[in-house]
Design a protein around this motif. Structure first.
Motif, PDB file in Angstrom:
ATOM      1  N   GLU A   1       1.933 -40.220 -36.418  1.00 32.95           N
ATOM      2  CA  GLU A   1       1.414 -40.472 -37.759  1.00 32.95           C
ATOM      3  C   GLU A   1       0.599 -39.273 -38.225  1.00 32.95           C
ATOM      4  OE1 GLU A   1      -1.863 -40.784 -38.614  1.00 32.95           O
ATOM      5  OE2 GLU A   1      -2.883 -41.034 -36.693  1.00 32.95           O
ATOM      6  N   ARG A   2       0.640 -39.025 -39.528  1.00 35.24           N
ATOM      7  CA  ARG A   2      -0.148 -37.954 -40.128  1.00 35.24           C
ATOM      8  C   ARG A   2      -0.905 -38.486 -41.345  1.00 35.24           C
ATOM      9  NH1 ARG A   2       4.014 -32.738 -39.742  1.00 35.24           N
ATOM     10  NH2 ARG A   2       3.182 -31.944 -37.768  1.00 35.24           N
ATOM     11  N   ALA A   3      -1.376 -39.709 -41.217  1.00 34.73           N
ATOM     12  CA  ALA A   3      -2.076 -40.349 -42.331  1.00 34.73           C
ATOM     13  C   ALA A   3      -3.393 -39.647 -42.598  1.00 34.73           C
ATOM     14  CB  ALA A   3      -2.324 -41.813 -42.019  1.00 34.73           C
ATOM     15  N   THR A   4      -3.734 -39.533 -43.883  1.00 32.90           N
ATOM     16  CA  THR A   4      -5.003 -38.953 -44.302  1.00 32.90           C
ATOM     17  C   THR A   4      -5.660 -39.909 -45.292  1.00 32.90           C
ATOM     18  OG1 THR A   4      -4.019 -36.747 -44.088  1.00 32.90           O
ATOM     19  CG2 THR A   4      -6.144 -36.891 -45.216  1.00 32.90           C
ATOM     20  N   PRO A   5      -6.459 -40.866 -44.809  1.00 35.73           N
ATOM     21  CA  PRO A   5      -7.084 -41.842 -45.706  1.00 35.73           C
ATOM     22  C   PRO A   5      -7.892 -41.167 -46.806  1.00 35.73           C
ATOM     23  CG  PRO A   5      -7.346 -42.521 -43.422  1.00 35.73           C
ATOM     24  CD  PRO A   5      -6.786 -41.133 -43.387  1.00 35.73           C
ATOM     25  N   GLY A   6      -7.764 -41.694 -48.020  1.00 46.24           N
ATOM     26  CA  GLY A   6      -8.527 -41.165 -49.137  1.00 46.24           C
ATOM     27  C   GLY A   6      -7.931 -39.933 -49.776  1.00 46.24           C
ATOM     28  N   ASP A   7      -6.759 -39.474 -49.308  1.00 44.78           N
ATOM     29  CA  ASP A   7      -6.125 -38.267 -49.837  1.00 44.78           C
ATOM     30  C   ASP A   7      -4.828 -38.657 -50.533  1.00 44.78           C
ATOM     31  OD1 ASP A   7      -4.928 -35.850 -50.360  1.00 44.78           O
ATOM     32  OD2 ASP A   7      -5.365 -34.974 -48.389  1.00 44.78           O
ATOM     33  N   ASP A   8      -4.877 -38.733 -51.853  1.00 46.46           N
ATOM     34  CA  ASP A   8      -3.719 -39.162 -52.631  1.00 46.46           C
ATOM     35  C   ASP A   8      -2.591 -38.134 -52.619  1.00 46.46           C
ATOM     36  OD1 ASP A   8      -5.052 -41.478 -53.285  1.00 46.46           O
ATOM     37  OD2 ASP A   8      -5.839 -40.678 -55.182  1.00 46.46           O
ATOM     38  N   GLU A   9      -2.905 -36.872 -52.303  1.00 44.68           N
ATOM     39  CA  GLU A   9      -1.908 -35.810 -52.361  1.00 44.68           C
ATOM     40  C   GLU A   9      -1.131 -35.659 -51.055  1.00 44.68           C
ATOM     41  OE1 GLU A   9      -3.770 -32.222 -53.590  1.00 44.68           O
ATOM     42  OE2 GLU A   9      -4.399 -33.011 -55.546  1.00 44.68           O
ATOM     43  N   HIS A  10      -1.577 -36.339 -50.009  1.00 43.59           N
ATOM     44  CA  HIS A  10      -0.906 -36.183 -48.717  1.00 43.59           C
ATOM     45  C   HIS A  10      -0.617 -37.554 -48.107  1.00 43.59           C
ATOM     46  CE1 HIS A  10      -2.925 -32.243 -49.256  1.00 43.59           C
ATOM     47  NE2 HIS A  10      -1.789 -31.794 -48.747  1.00 43.59           N
ATOM     48  N   GLY A  11       0.165 -38.329 -48.840  1.00 48.32           N
ATOM     49  CA  GLY A  11       0.565 -39.640 -48.361  1.00 48.32           C
ATOM     50  C   GLY A  11       1.824 -39.548 -47.514  1.00 48.32           C
ATOM     51  N   LEU A  12       2.397 -40.696 -47.189  1.00 47.69           N
ATOM     52  CA  LEU A  12       3.573 -40.767 -46.330  1.00 47.69           C
ATOM     53  C   LEU A  12       4.700 -39.866 -46.821  1.00 47.69           C
ATOM     54  CD1 LEU A  12       5.275 -42.093 -44.059  1.00 47.69           C
ATOM     55  CD2 LEU A  12       5.837 -43.906 -45.712  1.00 47.69           C
ATOM     56  N   ALA A  13       4.977 -39.883 -48.114  1.00 48.35           N
ATOM     57  CA  ALA A  13       6.125 -39.144 -48.650  1.00 48.35           C
ATOM     58  C   ALA A  13       5.890 -37.646 -48.734  1.00 48.35           C
ATOM     59  CB  ALA A  13       6.493 -39.689 -50.031  1.00 48.35           C
ATOM     60  N   ASP A  14       4.613 -37.221 -48.650  1.00 46.45           N
ATOM     61  CA  ASP A  14       4.269 -35.841 -48.978  1.00 46.45           C
ATOM     62  C   ASP A  14       4.099 -34.919 -47.779  1.00 46.45           C
ATOM     63  OD1 ASP A  14       3.974 -36.716 -51.721  1.00 46.45           O
ATOM     64  OD2 ASP A  14       2.070 -37.593 -51.111  1.00 46.45           O
ATOM     65  N   VAL A  15       4.109 -35.457 -46.569  1.00 45.71           N
ATOM     66  CA  VAL A  15       3.852 -34.665 -45.369  1.00 45.71           C
ATOM     67  C   VAL A  15       5.077 -34.688 -44.466  1.00 45.71           C
ATOM     68  CG1 VAL A  15       2.346 -34.369 -43.360  1.00 45.71           C
ATOM     69  CG2 VAL A  15       1.396 -35.240 -45.515  1.00 45.71           C
ATOM     70  N   VAL A  16       5.488 -33.506 -44.015  1.00 47.64           N
ATOM     71  CA  VAL A  16       6.651 -33.415 -43.126  1.00 47.64           C
ATOM     72  C   VAL A  16       6.476 -34.350 -41.933  1.00 47.64           C
ATOM     73  CG1 VAL A  16       7.953 -31.907 -41.578  1.00 47.64           C
ATOM     74  CG2 VAL A  16       7.185 -31.050 -43.810  1.00 47.64           C
ATOM     75  N   LYS A  17       7.508 -35.094 -41.594  1.00 46.18           N
ATOM     76  CA  LYS A  17       7.470 -36.069 -40.501  1.00 46.18           C
ATOM     77  C   LYS A  17       8.128 -35.483 -39.256  1.00 46.18           C
ATOM     78  CE  LYS A  17       6.254 -40.534 -40.017  1.00 46.18           C
ATOM     79  NZ  LYS A  17       5.762 -40.497 -38.627  1.00 46.18           N
ATOM     80  N   VAL A  18       7.364 -35.388 -38.186  1.00 44.53           N
ATOM     81  CA  VAL A  18       7.919 -34.970 -36.900  1.00 44.53           C
ATOM     82  C   VAL A  18       8.562 -36.193 -36.242  1.00 44.53           C
ATOM     83  CG1 VAL A  18       7.393 -34.065 -34.606  1.00 44.53           C
ATOM     84  CG2 VAL A  18       6.231 -33.127 -36.628  1.00 44.53           C
ATOM     85  N   VAL A  19       9.803 -36.052 -35.803  1.00 45.32           N
ATOM     86  CA  VAL A  19      10.547 -37.165 -35.219  1.00 45.32           C
ATOM     87  C   VAL A  19      11.144 -36.738 -33.885  1.00 45.32           C
ATOM     88  CG1 VAL A  19      12.487 -38.753 -35.533  1.00 45.32           C
ATOM     89  CG2 VAL A  19      11.108 -38.087 -37.498  1.00 45.32           C
ATOM     90  N   SER A  20      11.095 -37.620 -32.904  1.00 41.23           N
ATOM     91  CA  SER A  20      11.721 -37.346 -31.612  1.00 41.23           C
ATOM     92  C   SER A  20      12.346 -38.629 -31.077  1.00 41.23           C
ATOM     93  CB  SER A  20      10.690 -36.810 -30.616  1.00 41.23           C
ATOM     94  OG  SER A  20       9.697 -37.797 -30.347  1.00 41.23           O
TER      95      SER A  20
END
Length: 466
Positions: free
Chosen positions: A189-208
């Motif tokens: 997870e790369r959640a950033t509470p309180g940051d509207d500019e870096h939500g789920l859709a906005d941050v590259v997702k590392v997957v393995s």
């Protein structure tokens, strides 16, 4: 059915094209898992509906997946069923929109093709990883999931956890075999509470994942909800390590400026002026001193250090950085005491108002806040402490910090103000008006440099800051 975990070493057959790819195990059993996300026919169960899990569940539901949100907390699930956001990060409409059901009924996990586990991973009193929530979630999921499920872990863990802890726990509870009867993957997870500019859709997702076919499947799944794209990691351990390294790096950089601030304070040099001057160089990194709280930066380095020590190497710089940042609350308390003395106040007769009890600006989360350590240090001198936070729940704050917590901000009768969390509301304070409401020669301890020394001194404060 698919539940996400990751990093098994088997290689899947290519299978057939179309909506489903078929994978043949060594035992000859044929399993199927969805690979074409365009039809959104998969059912996804998110286990753990906190700051990570809830936005994830909502994100998939808004992308037209059928989503089951599972949590063991009756109160949390009850509020979500009423359409109320329990994190403060989402509008209530988002909780209500989409094909999503919130439940405490674990039997619903059996309906899922993918199970995503997003539960807390704290450290214990000895600063060792506490995987109790992960193990408990795995036991629940394993006892309910159907063959063919893919389980993905999103909780922060040390490298090797998915393979060594999660997969065996799922196997024990289900009687199934990872990589044969069900599949696992890891996506930090790369959640950033309180940051509207870096939500789920906005941050590259590392997957393995445990093999290439499952990795391809999970990458397709996450790409459907993450506009910023997906980064497929070559192994589960790489994905697990990248998460803790991201925050360990930030911890180290903040530790440097915190230690710098303490050293410059002893030299009577303004640390923020120094950082501003140094920042004019193109390659200088802009970090500022402050309290390091929250659920990631103060915790993740311990996960990495724990696994590294198991392999015989102690990451000394990482551990030293933790020690520096853990010393900052005592330093803030020391600055407060110096300011009160400079204001000619008797410590045991002094009253101090702490502005901001949450661990970061713009959120109400008081868990893992370092303000409590500042309060504890000041109370050792019998200083009377009160607090105010426009976002935090008052009752929870009173119970957590053991102090008076104001429902309405009032400065009358206080000798000093500790501006601890830089909520936007505090940036608009009329300092001259505040100073008049306090006792004579008031002190202002500006932990994050929110108002600045010149403005505070001009308003009549004795000023201290990191």
């Amino acid at each position: 059915m698919t539940t996400i975990i990751s990093d098994t070493e088997e290689t899947a057959d290519e299978g057939t094209s179309g909506q489903y790819a078929f994978e043949t195990s060594d035992e000859g059993t044929t399993l199927e898992h969805p690979t074409d996300r365009s039809t959104r026919e998969a059912t996804i169960c998110v286990v753990g509906l906190g700051y990570v899990g809830l936005p994830l569940a909502v994100g998939f539901a808004q992308s037209d997946y059928r989503v089951i949100g599972y949590d063991v907390d009756d109160v949390t699930v009850g509020r979500l069923q009423e359409g109320v956001d329990t994190t403060g990060d989402l509008p209530d409409e988002a909780i209500q929109d989409g094909d999503i059901s919130y439940t405490t009924d674990a039997t619903s996990i059996a309906e899922a093709d993918y199970v995503i586990i997003a539960v807390p991973t704290p450290i214990d009193d000895d600063e060792r990883p506490d995987l109790g929530y992960v193990e408990s979630a795995a036991a629940t999921v394993g006892s309910k999931m159907e063959p063919g499920t893919t389980v993905v872990l999103e909780s922060t863990v040390y490298p090797g956890t998915t393979r060594e802890v999660l997969a065996p726990a799922l196997e024990d509870a289900s009687g199934l075999t990872a990589g044969t009867d069900f599949f696992v993957g890891y996506s930090p997870e790369r959640a950033t509470p309180g940051d509207d500019e870096h939500g789920l859709a906005d941050v590259v997702k590392v997957v393995s994942a445990q093999n290439e076919k499952v990795l391809e499947d999970l990458a397709t799944l996450y790409e459907s909800v993450v506009d910023a794209g997906v980064h497929p990691a070559p192994s589960i351990e790489v994905a697990e390590a990248c998460k803790v390294v991201e925050n360990a790096q930030r911890d180290l950089n903040i530790a440097f400026v915190n230690e710098l601030s303490m050293a410059l304070d002893n030299m009577d040099i303004d640390s923020r002026a120094v950082l501003e001057a140094a920042g004019t160089k193109w390659n200088f990194h802009d970090y500022r001193p402050g309290l390091v709280g929250g659920h990631c930066i103060p915790v993740d380095p311990y996960f990495f250090a724990y696994r590294s020590a198991r392999e015989g190497f102690d990451p000394e710089l990482m551990q030293t950085s933790r020690q520096v940042n853990e010393s900052v609350p005592d330093h803030v308390a020391e600055l407060t005491i110096k300011a009160l003395n400079q204001s000619h106040k008797t410590l045991r007769e002094s009253r101090v108002l702490v502005l901001g009890l949450a661990y970061k600006a713009g959120v109400g989360d008081i868990r893992s806040s370092k303000i409590d350590a500042v309060i504890d240090a000041l109370q050792e001198y019998d200083i009377d402490i009160a607090g105010y936070d426009p976002f935090a729940d008052g009752d929870a704050a009173r119970e957590s910090f053991g102090i008076e917590v104001q429902e309405r901000l009032a400065f009358e009768g206080f000798d000093a103000v500790v501006l601890a969390t830089p909520h936007a509301e505090f940036e608009q304070l009329d300092l001259e008006s505040v100073a008049r409401k306090l006792t004579d020669d008031p002190a202002l301890i500006d932990v994050t440099g929110t108002v600045g020394e010149d403005a505070a001194v001009d308003a009549g404060f004795v000023y201290r800051g990191l």
